[in-house]
Design an enzyme around this catalytic site. Structure first.
Site, mmCIF file in Angstrom:
data_model
loop_
_atom_site.group_PDB
_atom_site.id
_atom_site.type_symbol
_atom_site.label_atom_id
_atom_site.label_comp_id
_atom_site.label_asym_id
_atom_site.label_seq_id
_atom_site.Cartn_x
_atom_site.Cartn_y
_atom_site.Cartn_z
ATOM 1 N N ASP A 147 -6.087 1.856 9.324
ATOM 2 C CA ASP A 147 -4.762 2.482 9.315
ATOM 3 C C ASP A 147 -4.920 3.995 9.384
ATOM 4 O OD1 ASP A 147 -5.424 3.352 6.713
ATOM 5 O OD2 ASP A 147 -4.355 1.697 5.760
ATOM 6 N N TYR A 171 7.437 -8.011 8.362
ATOM 7 C CA TYR A 171 7.183 -6.569 8.472
ATOM 8 C C TYR A 171 7.584 -6.064 9.854
ATOM 9 C CZ TYR A 171 3.841 -7.459 4.625
ATOM 10 O OH TYR A 171 3.240 -7.856 3.458
ATOM 11 N N ARG A 197 -2.778 -4.705 9.215
ATOM 12 C CA ARG A 197 -3.638 -3.719 9.893
ATOM 13 C C ARG A 197 -4.779 -4.413 10.633
ATOM 14 N NH1 ARG A 197 -7.285 -1.911 5.151
ATOM 15 N NH2 ARG A 197 -6.230 -2.924 3.404
ATOM 16 N N ASP A 215 0.839 -1.200 0.000
ATOM 17 C CA ASP A 215 0.000 0.000 0.000
ATOM 18 C C ASP A 215 0.876 1.253 0.000
ATOM 19 O OD1 ASP A 215 -2.253 -1.560 0.093
ATOM 20 O OD2 ASP A 215 -2.487 -1.419 2.273
#
Length: 311
Positions: free
Chosen positions: A93, A79, A184, A51
């Site tokens: 988010d 991540y 998320r 994203d």
């Protein structure tokens, strides 16, 4: 009088993998377009979307490497993520609007106690703001129109989850997860377990399969580099296949393999690991990557071949 057209810049036939460190605010496709233009490459593709809010490792495939990009789409990802406790948003988010604000009454010990509950196989409900499709339309289009659809939970696997920093209300953690995991959503679920809700404020990808940020490059560095310097950042096609066992072929078997013929395993020098593997990477006697094959039923069956000027 019309202005003369500019001559087209010839495109280059490049084969290789670029480990791009994607910047904040840029879509994966825009990053790919910029890199492809800088390399003047004929053919390129990326290996899974990050994203615009996310930064970090975005492997880009050029030429023959695009044949193996699916392997990275299926690979585990790592991540480093920061969630902010106490606020839930429409998107999960920082790009969304606040839905609910709650007091943050937990401490670092509570955060540490909550994380192990999300390690292993878990069920996630995909967010409405996602690219998953329903009746041919991505879910985010329904969400933008104010519609919320029922979504079935999906099984994903969290291989590792560890706390990096806790400066409440912000919590930074490292996660290694299977494909299809929404970090998320993971942040939102942890926030609910802590009783205060949460949303993701930063996401940085550090690993895709066996690839890491080591040796990665930014778009700014590519823009300032010479052609030779850019080419030096390209890794060979088999950088995508490093986890597959290796099989080497004789010159005669190489010719047969490149014509798509199956080879008897009993006539090849194949390790026990390779013979039992789902797929192997195949090389000529001179060390040239020929492609990927599936061993089984006593034969080595070509799956994807690498086409080069030498083929």
């Amino acid at each position: 009088m019309t202005a003369p057209q500019r001559p087209r810049v010839p495109r280059r036939a490049l084969d290789g993998v670029l480990l791009l460190d994607k910047p904040l605010g840029l879509s994966s496709n825009d990053a790919l377009i910029r890199a492809k233009r800088l390399y003047l490459a004929k053919k390129a593709g990326h290996t899974g979307t990050l994203d615009p809010l996310a930064t970090g490792l975005l492997p880009l495939c050029f030429g023959e490497a695009t044949k193996f990009s699916q392997d990275l789409l299926e690979a585990d990802k790592t991540y480093e993520a920061t969630m902010r406790l106490g606020v839930r948003t429409t998107t999960g988010d920082a790009e969304g609007e606040a839905l609910e604000i709650r007091a943050v009454d937990c401490d670092e010990a509570a955060v540490l106690a909550a994380l192990p509950g999300y390690i292993g196989e878990i069920t996630q409900v995909p967010p409405m703001y996602s690219a998953l499709k329903r009746d041919g339309k991505p879910l985010y289009e329904y969400a933008r129109a104010g519609q919320t659809l029922e979504r079935e939970g999906r099984q994903v696997t969290i291989h590792a989850l560890e706390l990096i920093a806790c400066a409440l209300p912000d919590v930074t953690f490292r996660v290694t997860c299977s494909k299809g995991t929404y970090v998320r959503t993971l942040a939102e679920d942890i926030g609910e377990a802590l009783g205060c809700g949460a949303h993701l404020v930063a996401l940085h990808r550090t690993g895709v399969g066996a690839l890491t940020l080591d040796g990665s490059v930014t778009l700014d560095a590519l823009s300032d580099a010479t052609e030779a310097e850019r080419d030096a950042w390209l890794k060979p096609v088999d950088a995508l296949l490093s986890t597959f066992p290796q099989v080497n072929l004789s010159d005669d078997d190489t010719r047969r393999f490149l014509h798509g013929q199956r080879l008897k395993l009993s006539t090849l020098t194949v390790t026990a690991e390779a013979a039992k593997a789902a797929r192997v990477r195949v090389y000529s006697a001179q060390g040239r990557l020929l492609g990927v094959a599936k061993p089984g039923d006593g034969v080595l069956a070509p799956e994807r071949l690498v086409v080069t000027a030498e083929s």
